[in-house]
Scaffold this motif. Structure first.
Motif, PDB file in Angstrom:
ATOM      1  N   LYS A 143      -9.239 -13.570   8.953  1.00  0.00           N
ATOM      2  CA  LYS A 143      -8.142 -12.710   9.425  1.00  0.00           C
ATOM      3  C   LYS A 143      -6.943 -13.530   9.900  1.00  0.00           C
ATOM      4  CE  LYS A 143      -8.016  -8.775  11.431  1.00  0.00           C
ATOM      5  NZ  LYS A 143      -8.057  -7.740  12.465  1.00  0.00           N
ATOM      6  N   ASP A 283     -15.649  -5.146  10.865  1.00  0.00           N
ATOM      7  CA  ASP A 283     -14.302  -4.670  11.191  1.00  0.00           C
ATOM      8  C   ASP A 283     -14.272  -3.976  12.549  1.00  0.00           C
ATOM      9  OD1 ASP A 283     -13.420  -5.696   8.854  1.00  0.00           O
ATOM     10  OD2 ASP A 283     -13.505  -3.799   7.739  1.00  0.00           O
ATOM     11  N   SER A 284     -15.291  -3.122  12.778  1.00  0.00           N
ATOM     12  CA  SER A 284     -15.326  -2.426  14.080  1.00  0.00           C
ATOM     13  C   SER A 284     -15.564  -3.418  15.209  1.00  0.00           C
ATOM     14  CB  SER A 284     -16.456  -1.396  14.111  1.00  0.00           C
ATOM     15  OG  SER A 284     -16.389  -0.576  13.001  1.00  0.00           O
ATOM     16  N   ILE A 286     -14.675  -6.558  15.325  1.00  0.00           N
ATOM     17  CA  ILE A 286     -13.429  -7.301  15.575  1.00  0.00           C
ATOM     18  C   ILE A 286     -12.404  -6.399  16.284  1.00  0.00           C
ATOM     19  CG2 ILE A 286     -11.452  -8.418  14.437  1.00  0.00           C
ATOM     20  CD1 ILE A 286     -13.501  -9.536  12.400  1.00  0.00           C
ATOM     21  N   GLU A 287     -12.344  -5.157  15.836  1.00  0.00           N
ATOM     22  CA  GLU A 287     -11.424  -4.197  16.462  1.00  0.00           C
ATOM     23  C   GLU A 287     -11.726  -4.056  17.956  1.00  0.00           C
ATOM     24  OE1 GLU A 287     -10.902   0.315  15.523  1.00  0.00           O
ATOM     25  OE2 GLU A 287     -10.812  -0.861  13.662  1.00  0.00           O
ATOM     26  N   ASN A 288     -13.006  -3.915  18.267  1.00  0.00           N
ATOM     27  CA  ASN A 288     -13.429  -3.794  19.671  1.00  0.00           C
ATOM     28  C   ASN A 288     -13.061  -5.037  20.471  1.00  0.00           C
ATOM     29  OD1 ASN A 288     -15.156  -1.350  20.580  1.00  0.00           O
ATOM     30  ND2 ASN A 288     -15.775  -1.707  18.460  1.00  0.00           N
ATOM     31  N   GLU A 290     -10.699  -7.274  19.723  1.00  0.00           N
ATOM     32  CA  GLU A 290      -9.230  -7.395  19.848  1.00  0.00           C
ATOM     33  C   GLU A 290      -8.687  -6.447  20.921  1.00  0.00           C
ATOM     34  OE1 GLU A 290      -8.239  -6.795  15.724  1.00  0.00           O
ATOM     35  OE2 GLU A 290      -7.714  -8.919  15.460  1.00  0.00           O
ATOM     36  N   MET A 291      -9.233  -5.230  20.952  1.00  0.00           N
ATOM     37  CA  MET A 291      -8.780  -4.269  21.969  1.00  0.00           C
ATOM     38  C   MET A 291      -9.118  -4.758  23.364  1.00  0.00           C
ATOM     39  SD  MET A 291      -9.568  -0.626  20.161  1.00  0.00           S
ATOM     40  CE  MET A 291     -10.169   0.103  21.635  1.00  0.00           C
ATOM     41  N   HIS A 294      -6.889  -7.583  24.276  1.00  0.00           N
ATOM     42  CA  HIS A 294      -5.566  -7.065  24.545  1.00  0.00           C
ATOM     43  C   HIS A 294      -5.509  -6.487  25.968  1.00  0.00           C
ATOM     44  CE1 HIS A 294      -1.635  -5.693  23.394  1.00  0.00           C
ATOM     45  NE2 HIS A 294      -1.901  -4.498  23.906  1.00  0.00           N
TER      46      HIS A 294
END
Lengths: 300, 304
Positions: A143, A283-284, A286-288, A290-291, A294
């Motif tokens: 990514k 993907d989920s 990584i999304e978790n 990253e959130m 953040h």
């Protein structure tokens, strides 16, 4: 003799270690040489296992069919390969077990996990074997994230992760999940279906402060769980995910290690991230992550 | 028993043959508590193929060694573990009792205090295994007849457990019950069901556990299958694989009568006739028993 830079150290090696970065220097921190290594172990071992012994400043390791290793003073590795051992296998144990041992002797904190750059710091993803650490590191690399280390995250006295070397290791199954063509990759050993995934770009060569550690876990439910680990609760996972914690006892470094863990714990955030075990939804995941990063105000 | 005083009792069986029930019994016998047994507490020590157990004993990373390379190290790990146990250990094992390429035994005599072997009617094993793995009955029958069958063998991925070579169902049984250099006790799952107190007392005695009848009965009451099933309804058993939601499915004898067709029964009997006969699963005409009055199940000890 070849000169390499890895784990923040200048390494002089009689054996070629092609996955490390070549770098000229005058003063070496670690010497790797071929030589005779005892068949029976150390003279006065403090901790004995059938193929590995430790004493203060000394570690003896015997990998049957591959080599015997004597690692001492945090600066010397003597290797006696079996006559018919392939170089690849010998190298693998030098870069894994032996470098892990050197780092323990140098009183670094060695976490079994990878380190990924986020902003001006890095995040370590740790966890038991088989929880998907390397797959996650490779996915983050794909990514565009910079990777400092895969497998061994070495933390120095300033609580920075020192970059290891520009290669990840992936089982065939993981490589295929990541869409990699294994015909383009080399096996790390001919005897197993695990592949070297070279990082031609995106290997972070700069030591970076640890900002957070995620402990990867899985469960049989469908949900992702992110649970902050607070206060003294940070210490057990740091201890458990230290690379071969048993070595510390034999080396007489348990108290030092506890101090390092405490220092790190007071400086970083820790989170346990639990994903469904029956489906590796990268993907989920990584999304978790990253959130969560953040929300912790860590820029990517 | 050797002078080395080995500490490991192997609780050996082909998968889905009552091993966990026996472990739950041992656990309860050793932990005689008044409160109800919680199956999440079940711990009689790691399975023989537990990677972490072996790796911690050896003292170095074995994750980048091949299955065959690791197998050659396992006897050394078991010897070391046995030498360093403060008391006897009871460890489940599904591997066949095998000899390695260097002629050493996978389960060395110096580490082995004894082996309890649990055998179950392969007709019922096939049904239970199909539910457990999610495979078709045909696939399970083929695996049970194949001497190359193993678990966690896919070389392309990491496994938390080491490869376990089962061999065929018949060879699995024979490997353990004819292992003449180790002390063993063979029990049938069916006898554990029908003659529980008597058979579990035998087991307790063999494993040097308390043999007081009250304690045996209490331990058995704690791990009755209906209790375990009720617990499993509220939360999954920690050892339950992804392929199923029920570890403690039925545990009944003769389930095959409702599930297997004639062709499937015939295939299993053809593959395993000798061993089934020897252990009383076939009548004098070579047909599988369909009633389960234990008096009729004659146990041939010729193999033990």
């Amino acid at each position: 003799m070849r000169h390499y830079k890895a784990f923040g150290l200048n390494i002089v090696s009689e054996l070629e270690l092609p996955s490390l970065i070549l770098a000229p220097f005058k003063n070496a921190d670690v010497w790797i040489k071929k030589g005779k290594v005892s068949k029976n172990g150390l003279i006065a071992p403090k901790r004995i296992r059938p193929f590995c012994q430790q004493a203060p400043s000394e570690i003896w390791l015997h990998v049957p069919g591959i080599a015997r290793f004597y690692i001492s003073q945090g600066n010397k590795v003597i290797v006696e390969p079996y006559e018919d051992a392939d170089e690849q296998s010998v190298r693998l144990f030098i870069l894994g077990s032996c470098m892990g041992a050197i780092m323990h002797q140098k009183n670094r904190l060695v976490i079994h996990g990878n380190a990924i750059r986020f902003g001006d710091g890095c995040v370590i993803f740790s966890g038991k074997s088989g929880t998907g650490k390397s797959t996650l590191a490779a996915a983050l690399y794909q990514k565009g994230y910079e990777v400092l280390a895969d497998d061994l995250a070495v933390i120095d006295e300033q609580l920075n992760v020192q970059p290891s070397y520009p290669q990840m290791k992936l089982w065939q199954d993981s490589a295929e999940k990541l869409g990699l063509d294994i015909c383009q990759l080399n096996k790390i050993r001919l005897q197993i279906d695990k592949y070297a995934y070279p990082m031609d770009r995106g290997f972070c060569q700069k030591a970076l402060p640890v900002k957070a550690i995620y402990v990867l876990n899985n469960h049989k439910n469908d949900q992702f769980l992110l649970q902050p680990i607070e206060g003294a609760d940070k210490l057990p996972p740091l201890k458990n995910h230290t690379y071969r914690p048993g070595y510390l006892d034999g080396l007489g470094l348990k108290a030092q290690h506890f101090k390092l863990c405490s220092q790190l714990a007071s400086r970083i955030q820790m989170t346990r991230i639990t994903r469904p075990s029956h489906k590796f939804e990268l993907d989920s995941l990584i999304e978790n992550i990253e959130m969560d990063l953040h929300s912790k105000s860590f820029a990517a | 028993m050797s002078k080395l005083n080995p500490k490991i009792y192997w609780l050996a069986s082909y998968p889905r043959s009552g091993n966990t029930w026996v472990r739950a019994f041992i656990f309860n016998l050793l932990n005689n508590k008044q409160k109800d047994f919680d199956m999440d507490d079940l711990d009689t020590g790691p399975i023989a193929s537990c990677r972490k157990w072996i790796e911690d004993a050896l003292g170095f990373d074995i994750s980048e060694l091949s299955h065959n390379e690791i197998d050659l190290l396992r006897p050394t790990a078991y010897r070391w573990l046995s030498e360093n146990m403060s008391q006897n250990g009871y460890h489940k094992v599904h591997d066949a009792y095998s000899t390695l390429s260097n002629n050493s035994h996978l389960f060395p005599v110096e580490a082995t205090r004894g082996a309890l072997y649990i055998i179950r009617n392969p007709l019922d094993v096939a049904v239970s295994l199909a539910y457990f793995t999610g495979d078709s009955i045909e696939k399970v029958i083929m695996d049970m007849g194949n001497t190359d069958t193993s678990a966690c063998e896919n070389p392309r991925k990491f496994h938390k457990q080491l490869r376990q070579s089962f061999s065929s169902w018949s060879q699995h049984v024979l490997s353990w019950v004819s292992a003449s250099n180790i002390s063993n006790l063979v029990v049938r799952y069916e006898d554990l069901k029908f003659r529980s107190v008597e058979k579990f007392s035998e087991i307790a005695s063999f494993l040097q556990l308390p043999t007081d009848e009250v304690l045996i009965k209490n331990a058995l009451a704690q791990c009755r299958i209906d209790k375990l099933q009720t617990q499993e309804l509220s939360r999954p058993f920690k050892e339950c694989p992804q392929s199923t939601t029920r570890f403690f499915r039925k545990g009944v004898i003769g389930d095959w009568l409702d599930v297997l067709n004639n062709k499937q029964v015939e295939a299993i009997v053809n593959d395993h006739r000798n061993v089934m006969e020897a252990f009383g699963y076939l009548d004098s005409a070579g047909k599988p028993y369909t009633t389960f009055d234990t008096q009729e199940l004659k146990f041939d000890s010729a193999y033990c």
